[in-house]
Design a protein around this motif. Structure first.
Motif, PDB file in Angstrom:
ATOM      1  N   GLY A  60      14.517   2.014  11.538  1.00  0.00           N
ATOM      2  CA  GLY A  60      14.744   2.904  10.413  1.00  0.00           C
ATOM      3  C   GLY A  60      13.524   3.132   9.542  1.00  0.00           C
ATOM      4  N   GLY A  61      13.788   3.793   8.425  1.00  0.00           N
ATOM      5  CA  GLY A  61      12.749   4.173   7.472  1.00  0.00           C
ATOM      6  C   GLY A  61      12.971   5.597   7.009  1.00  0.00           C
ATOM      7  N   LEU A  62      13.653   5.784   5.877  1.00  0.00           N
ATOM      8  CA  LEU A  62      13.926   7.145   5.388  1.00  0.00           C
ATOM      9  C   LEU A  62      12.634   7.887   5.089  1.00  0.00           C
ATOM     10  N   THR A  63      11.672   7.165   4.544  1.00  0.00           N
ATOM     11  CA  THR A  63      10.357   7.766   4.314  1.00  0.00           C
ATOM     12  C   THR A  63       9.308   6.823   4.888  1.00  0.00           C
ATOM     13  N   TYR A  64       8.354   7.379   5.549  1.00  0.00           N
ATOM     14  CA  TYR A  64       7.292   6.561   6.138  1.00  0.00           C
ATOM     15  C   TYR A  64       6.519   5.821   5.051  1.00  0.00           C
ATOM     16  N   GLU A  65       6.321   6.478   3.913  1.00  0.00           N
ATOM     17  CA  GLU A  65       5.520   5.892   2.841  1.00  0.00           C
ATOM     18  C   GLU A  65       6.129   4.575   2.337  1.00  0.00           C
ATOM     19  N   SER A  66       7.451   4.565   2.119  1.00  0.00           N
ATOM     20  CA  SER A  66       8.094   3.343   1.636  1.00  0.00           C
ATOM     21  C   SER A  66       8.176   2.295   2.740  1.00  0.00           C
ATOM     22  N   ALA A  67       8.462   2.740   3.967  1.00  0.00           N
ATOM     23  CA  ALA A  67       8.557   1.798   5.079  1.00  0.00           C
ATOM     24  C   ALA A  67       7.207   1.133   5.353  1.00  0.00           C
ATOM     25  N   ARG A  68       6.150   1.891   5.158  1.00  0.00           N
ATOM     26  CA  ARG A  68       4.790   1.358   5.334  1.00  0.00           C
ATOM     27  C   ARG A  68       4.553   0.162   4.416  1.00  0.00           C
ATOM     28  N   LEU A  69       4.998   0.288   3.175  1.00  0.00           N
ATOM     29  CA  LEU A  69       4.868  -0.816   2.230  1.00  0.00           C
ATOM     30  C   LEU A  69       5.659  -2.032   2.686  1.00  0.00           C
ATOM     31  N   ALA A  70       6.858  -1.785   3.216  1.00  0.00           N
ATOM     32  CA  ALA A  70       7.697  -2.896   3.674  1.00  0.00           C
ATOM     33  C   ALA A  70       7.068  -3.630   4.850  1.00  0.00           C
ATOM     34  N   ILE A  71       6.460  -2.884   5.766  1.00  0.00           N
ATOM     35  CA  ILE A  71       5.793  -3.509   6.911  1.00  0.00           C
ATOM     36  C   ILE A  71       4.645  -4.390   6.429  1.00  0.00           C
ATOM     37  N   MET A  72       3.869  -3.887   5.484  1.00  0.00           N
ATOM     38  CA  MET A  72       2.755  -4.684   4.958  1.00  0.00           C
ATOM     39  C   MET A  72       3.267  -5.923   4.226  1.00  0.00           C
ATOM     40  N   ALA A  73       4.355  -5.786   3.494  1.00  0.00           N
ATOM     41  CA  ALA A  73       4.927  -6.932   2.783  1.00  0.00           C
ATOM     42  C   ALA A  73       5.406  -7.992   3.766  1.00  0.00           C
ATOM     43  N   ALA A  74       6.013  -7.561   4.866  1.00  0.00           N
ATOM     44  CA  ALA A  74       6.462  -8.510   5.890  1.00  0.00           C
ATOM     45  C   ALA A  74       5.269  -9.187   6.554  1.00  0.00           C
ATOM     46  N   ALA A  75       4.214  -8.429   6.785  1.00  0.00           N
ATOM     47  CA  ALA A  75       3.016  -8.989   7.401  1.00  0.00           C
ATOM     48  C   ALA A  75       2.392 -10.062   6.513  1.00  0.00           C
ATOM     49  N   GLU A  76       2.392  -9.836   5.204  1.00  0.00           N
ATOM     50  CA  GLU A  76       1.850 -10.825   4.278  1.00  0.00           C
ATOM     51  C   GLU A  76       2.602 -12.142   4.385  1.00  0.00           C
ATOM     52  N   ARG A  77       3.923 -12.057   4.521  1.00  0.00           N
ATOM     53  CA  ARG A  77       4.754 -13.259   4.573  1.00  0.00           C
ATOM     54  C   ARG A  77       4.645 -13.980   5.921  1.00  0.00           C
ATOM     55  N   CYS A  78       4.443 -13.213   6.972  1.00  0.00           N
ATOM     56  CA  CYS A  78       4.479 -13.790   8.321  1.00  0.00           C
ATOM     57  C   CYS A  78       3.120 -14.228   8.846  1.00  0.00           C
ATOM     58  N   GLY A  79       2.042 -13.876   8.139  1.00  0.00           N
ATOM     59  CA  GLY A  79       0.708 -14.206   8.609  1.00  0.00           C
ATOM     60  C   GLY A  79       0.524 -15.695   8.898  1.00  0.00           C
ATOM     61  N   LYS A  80       1.167 -16.541   8.093  1.00  0.00           N
ATOM     62  CA  LYS A  80       0.974 -17.993   8.248  1.00  0.00           C
ATOM     63  C   LYS A  80       1.774 -18.583   9.394  1.00  0.00           C
ATOM     64  N   PHE A  81       2.672 -17.761  10.015  1.00  0.00           N
ATOM     65  CA  PHE A  81       3.493 -18.276  11.113  1.00  0.00           C
ATOM     66  C   PHE A  81       3.015 -17.797  12.477  1.00  0.00           C
ATOM     67  N   ASN A  82       1.853 -17.178  12.541  1.00  0.00           N
ATOM     68  CA  ASN A  82       1.447 -16.509  13.779  1.00  0.00           C
ATOM     69  C   ASN A  82       0.781 -17.418  14.804  1.00  0.00           C
ATOM     70  N   GLY A  83       1.211 -18.610  14.879  1.00  0.00           N
ATOM     71  CA  GLY A  83       0.708 -19.453  15.950  1.00  0.00           C
ATOM     72  C   GLY A  83       0.109 -20.748  15.514  1.00  0.00           C
TER      73      GLY A  83
END
Length: 424
Positions: A401-424
């Motif tokens: 999903g993602g009603l607007t790419y602009e808002s979804a883009r922010l969510a992807i970056m926010a998830a990446a910030e949280r998950c960076g420390k679990f990447n292996g």
């Protein structure tokens, strides 16, 4: 939002690399939008169709026109699109119970269906709960083989059950399984092959959830001849609702299959002649209008997520530059903490309930606890950006999903910030 400069630069690099793919996605959205507008024009969509009805809903012109539009838009002979359908699983239940009779065999050729459909079939759940199994319908399946459809297995199953096979069931998307999504051409190939090998006639039934408007055509298009599915089924709080439908689902396909499904939606002898629209016609039509564009936003969001999380070292499917046939993106987080943090990152950039922290819970219809990010204007909507996953190995996040790419883009970056420390 608290997003590092490094993550922002990765997103910008992703967009530069994906520019050609984004261009093709937007091209498809333009083609599909033109098709929607042509169908609206031909069916004389006007303000008068938005008038709500109550009770039986006799003479609801808006409802009847929407049914016709649904069929024509997807290239089918007939169809219906109704707010009385509560979910994709409900729509599939209507279709399967409409087509199958005691002694029949339902053959799934894409492995085990999505979790919530298993109780409906009787694969799981209590005996006597009203499943297809309780009504004497037998279930059989052909798993994927080496990551692809097993045509030899399909032929063997059709031979084993013979004329008792009355539905060949196909699930387009992966559900909660680690398998590929099927393209329109692959689906039509399966149906055509099954018709050539089957001893008797059957209904080809497709769970099309998440696949609508990702390609120029749909698998129920009668132009595909023997490869066209008889009944294509989906939810309106996914792609075809465009983020505007509050509720609903659709079933389109052959006249016979739609007629039988209509008798199950209401009752035999009445079928599609009743059903009050209760003021939902405007949102259903507005959602169909938005659907090609909204689906394009979701597709671009999925590509971006694949690029960023692959860059972080995670296994993603589809890959960043792979052609897509639905809006689902998976990220293999490899730990329960990673899966939960991914969902929390998505939730933190949602327009609704951004302050909420998702926790795993025993969600009805699922065998495992599920963690879900769902900050949507419509409860459970998965055309609005959402992410979820069962709490089981290998801890895969299913994002869509993602009603607007602009808002979804922010969510992807926010998830990446949280998950960076679990990447292996």
């Amino acid at each position: 939002m608290n997003i590092s400069e490094q993550t922002r630069k990765t997103a910008e690099a992703a967009e530069e690399a994906l520019a050609g793919i984004f261009k093709e996605i937007n091209r498809n959205a333009r083609l599909c939008t033109e098709k929607v507008l042509d169908v609206f024009r031909e069916n004389k969509v006007s303000e008068s169709l938005f008038v709500p009805t109550t009770g039986y809903g006799y003479g609801d012109r808006g409802r009847d026109t929407i049914d016709k539009i649904a069929a024509e838009l997807f290239g089918a002979e007939a169809g219906f699109m109704r707010p009385s359908i509560l979910s994709g699983t409900h729509a599939l239940t209507v279709g399967l119970f409409g087509l199958l009779r005691p002694g029949d065999v339902m053959l799934s050729v894409t492995g085990t269906p999505y979790d919530t459909l298993r109780d409906v079939i009787g694969i799981t759940g209590k005996e006597g709960n009203g499943s297809l199994r309780d009504f004497g319908v037998e279930y059989a399946e052909v798993p994927f083989k080496n990551g692809d459809v097993d045509f030899d297995g399909i032929e063997a199953a059709l031979k084993k059950y013979g004329k008792r096979v009355k539905t060949v069931f196909i699930q387009r998307s992966k559900g909660y399984m680690d398998r590929k999504t099927l393209s329109v051409s692959e689906i039509t190939e399966i149906v055509k092959f099954a018709r050539e090998k089957a001893e008797g006639e059957f209904f080809a039934v497709l769970d099309n959830c998440y696949g609508e408007f990702t390609e120029e055509t749909e698998p129920c298009d009668i132009r595909y001849g023997k490869g066209a599915v008889d009944l294509m089924i989906g939810s309106l709080i996914k792609n075809p609702g465009g983020g505007m439908a509050d509720i609903g689902g659709y079933l389109v396909g052959s006249e016979k299959a739609v007629e039988l499904a209509g008798y199950r939606l209401t009752c035999p002898g009445v079928g599609l002649e009743v059903g009050a629209s209760l003021g939902q016609n405007r949102n259903l039509l507005r959602g169909l209008f938005y659907a090609p564009h909204t689906t394009a936003q979701a597709l671009m969001t999925a590509h971006l997520a694949a690029y960023i999380f692959e860059d972080l070292g995670y296994e993603v499917d589809p890959a960043p530059f792979e052609k897509r046939h639905d809006i689902i993106q998976t990220v293999k987080l490899r730990s329960p903490e990673g899966l939960v943090e991914f969902c929390r990152g998505i939730q933190s950039a949602s327009p609704v309930d951004a302050f909420v922290s998702p926790e795993p819970w025993d969600m009805p219809g699922y065998d495992d606890e599920v963690v879900m990010a769902a900050g949507a204007f419509v409860g459970g909507s998965s055309i609005e950006l959402s992410a979820d996953g069962p709490m089981r190995e290998p801890y895969i996040a299913f994002m869509q999903g993602g009603l607007t790419y602009e808002s979804a883009r922010l969510a992807i970056m926010a998830a990446a910030e949280r998950c960076g420390k679990f990447n292996g």
